[in-house]
Write a protein that holds these residues in place. Structure first.
Motif, PDB file in Angstrom:
ATOM      1  N   VAL A 115       0.834  -1.211   0.000  1.00 35.89           N
ATOM      2  CA  VAL A 115       0.000   0.000   0.000  1.00 35.89           C
ATOM      3  C   VAL A 115       0.866   1.257   0.000  1.00 35.89           C
ATOM      4  N   GLY A 116       1.899   1.271   0.855  1.00 36.30           N
ATOM      5  CA  GLY A 116       2.784   2.437   0.927  1.00 36.30           C
ATOM      6  C   GLY A 116       3.533   2.669  -0.374  1.00 36.30           C
ATOM      7  N   SER A 117       3.952   1.574  -1.021  1.00 33.65           N
ATOM      8  CA  SER A 117       4.684   1.704  -2.279  1.00 33.65           C
ATOM      9  C   SER A 117       3.800   2.293  -3.372  1.00 33.65           C
ATOM     10  N   LEU A 136       5.013   8.155   3.237  1.00 35.09           N
ATOM     11  CA  LEU A 136       6.076   9.169   3.303  1.00 35.09           C
ATOM     12  C   LEU A 136       7.429   8.597   2.877  1.00 35.09           C
ATOM     13  N   ILE A 137       7.761   7.416   3.388  1.00 35.50           N
ATOM     14  CA  ILE A 137       9.062   6.808   3.071  1.00 35.50           C
ATOM     15  C   ILE A 137       9.169   6.509   1.575  1.00 35.50           C
ATOM     16  N   PHE A 138       8.130   5.877   1.019  1.00 32.85           N
ATOM     17  CA  PHE A 138       8.189   5.539  -0.406  1.00 32.85           C
ATOM     18  C   PHE A 138       8.134   6.790  -1.284  1.00 32.85           C
ATOM     19  N   ARG A 139       7.346   7.774  -0.892  1.00 35.43           N
ATOM     20  CA  ARG A 139       7.252   8.987  -1.711  1.00 35.43           C
ATOM     21  C   ARG A 139       8.610   9.684  -1.791  1.00 35.43           C
ATOM     22  N   ASN A 140       9.288   9.806  -0.664  1.00 36.63           N
ATOM     23  CA  ASN A 140      10.604  10.440  -0.677  1.00 36.63           C
ATOM     24  C   ASN A 140      11.623   9.616  -1.464  1.00 36.63           C
ATOM     25  N   TYR A 141      11.497   8.309  -1.380  1.00 39.12           N
ATOM     26  CA  TYR A 141      12.431   7.458  -2.125  1.00 39.12           C
ATOM     27  C   TYR A 141      12.197   7.567  -3.632  1.00 39.12           C
ATOM     28  N   TYR A 142      10.940   7.502  -4.045  1.00 45.46           N
ATOM     29  CA  TYR A 142      10.644   7.569  -5.482  1.00 45.46           C
ATOM     30  C   TYR A 142      10.907   8.957  -6.062  1.00 45.46           C
ATOM     31  N   ALA A 143      10.911   9.975  -5.216  1.00 47.51           N
ATOM     32  CA  ALA A 143      11.214  11.324  -5.712  1.00 47.51           C
ATOM     33  C   ALA A 143      12.635  11.416  -6.249  1.00 47.51           C
ATOM     34  N   ALA A 152      13.949   0.801  -0.041  1.00 52.91           N
ATOM     35  CA  ALA A 152      12.756   1.390   0.594  1.00 52.91           C
ATOM     36  C   ALA A 152      11.879   0.313   1.221  1.00 52.91           C
ATOM     37  N   PHE A 153      11.740  -0.830   0.532  1.00 51.77           N
ATOM     38  CA  PHE A 153      10.967  -1.927   1.110  1.00 51.77           C
ATOM     39  C   PHE A 153      11.607  -2.413   2.404  1.00 51.77           C
ATOM     40  N   ALA A 154      12.952  -2.460   2.445  1.00 53.37           N
ATOM     41  CA  ALA A 154      13.637  -2.912   3.663  1.00 53.37           C
ATOM     42  C   ALA A 154      13.377  -1.958   4.818  1.00 53.37           C
ATOM     43  N   GLY A 161      18.115   8.124   0.769  1.00 53.16           N
ATOM     44  CA  GLY A 161      17.216   9.259   0.972  1.00 53.16           C
ATOM     45  C   GLY A 161      15.791   8.872   1.228  1.00 53.16           C
ATOM     46  N   SER A 162      15.541   7.599   1.572  1.00 53.51           N
ATOM     47  CA  SER A 162      14.163   7.168   1.743  1.00 53.51           C
ATOM     48  C   SER A 162      13.532   7.710   2.999  1.00 53.51           C
ATOM     49  N   VAL A 163      14.278   8.213   3.957  1.00 59.42           N
ATOM     50  CA  VAL A 163      13.676   8.767   5.156  1.00 59.42           C
ATOM     51  C   VAL A 163      13.983  10.247   5.277  1.00 59.42           C
ATOM     52  N   LYS A 164      14.382  10.849   4.185  1.00 65.26           N
ATOM     53  CA  LYS A 164      14.623  12.286   4.247  1.00 65.26           C
ATOM     54  C   LYS A 164      13.310  13.025   4.101  1.00 65.26           C
ATOM     55  N   GLY A 165      13.320  14.271   4.587  1.00 66.97           N
ATOM     56  CA  GLY A 165      12.152  15.135   4.410  1.00 66.97           C
ATOM     57  C   GLY A 165      11.053  14.798   5.342  1.00 66.97           C
TER      58      GLY A 165
END
Length: 275
Positions: free
Chosen positions: A86-88, A154-161, A193-195, A271-275
């Motif tokens: 769901v998050g992804s 949030l984590i996936f959005r920042n990673y995919y950005a 990001a999944f990890a 950068g998956s937990v940035k922002g």
């Protein structure tokens, strides 16, 4: 100059050693107490080594907690997998397929992270009773997946950005749509990001107590945190049993960190937990 550098290095090692000792001390007390006999496991002798090794604490804790461990596995594994999926998907859509109002929607989703569990307990229990999911692990899975949507998104959005938009343009030129681009372009590069999300959600769900004890009243369906709480005696505290139970309850999360730890570091560095 070399003496100054060596002095700084020595102080750094001393501070690191002190910090490590502070972290290890509770583990030492837990493990030393868990392998003591009942007469040996007293508060007055908590720092002492066991006079003789005894595994009666592990035997009793294991016999009373095995069902809770099994229930927690049945709860945590599917809830973590669903949270990742769901998050992804949310993070992918909100970072690369923006639509009118998407930023507002993302902000509203993030508000979910700041809602305390206690404030939703009564309406949540009433709602779960209404839909027939009260007192079931499936209902608890649903609650944890929904409560995990803000942080996983949030984590996936920042990673995919950080993934270049040119990959989407290339996919569009090849005739791929939203889901096809996600499946063939974004999913293969999402392992860090999944990890991160898997470790985060697995740890939170495994250690959660309030929802577990409120939404599941049947002792046969309660997870390990409730079983661990029930190890505490009303008249006598059997510290060896309680410490053994705590070690048993913490073993799966430790295993997850050992298996996924290097991917976790990679995800944070990406950068998956940035922002």
């Amino acid at each position: 100059m070399a003496k100054v550098a060596r002095g700084r290095t020595l102080w750094a090692y001393l501070l690191l050693g002190l910090a490590a000792a502070l972290f290890i001390t509770p583990l030492y007390v837990m493990f030393a107490t868990s392998v003591k006999g009942l007469a040996d496991a007293q508060g007055s002798s908590m720092w002492a080594l066991p006079s003789a090794l005894s595994f009666e604490g592990f035997a009793e804790a294991g016999s009373r907690m095995w069902r809770g461990v099994l229930n927690s596995l049945l709860l945590t594994i599917p809830a973590t997998l669903l949270s990742c999926i769901v998050g992804s998907l949310n993070g992918y859509c909100l970072s690369k397929w923006k639509f009118r109002g998407s930023e507002w929607l993302f902000t509203l989703v993030l508000f979910g992270m700041f809602i305390p569990y206690q404030s939703v307990l009564i309406p949540l229990v009433l709602f779960m009773r209404k839909i027939g999911l009260y007192n079931s692990l499936f209902g608890l899975i649903l609650v944890h997946v929904i409560y995990g949507v803000p942080i996983t998104t949030l984590i996936f959005r920042n990673y995919y950005a950080t993934v270049p938009d040119e990959l989407i343009e290339a996919g569009r030129i090849d005739g791929a749509g939203l889901l096809k681009i996600y499946w063939y372009v974004f999913l293969p590069v999402s392992l860090p990001a999944f990890a991160v999300v898997a470790i985060w959600q697995f740890t939170n769900i495994w250690n959660e107590f309030l929802f577990a004890v409120t939404l599941v009243g049947d002792p046969r369906a309660q997870p390990v945190t409730v079983a661990l709480q029930n190890l505490g005696g009303s008249m006598i505290s059997r510290w060896n049993v309680q410490m053994a139970g705590a070690l048993i309850a913490s073993a799966p999360t430790l295993l997850v960190y050992v298996l996924l730890g290097r991917y976790f570091v990679g995800g944070m560095m990406a950068g998956s937990v940035k922002g």
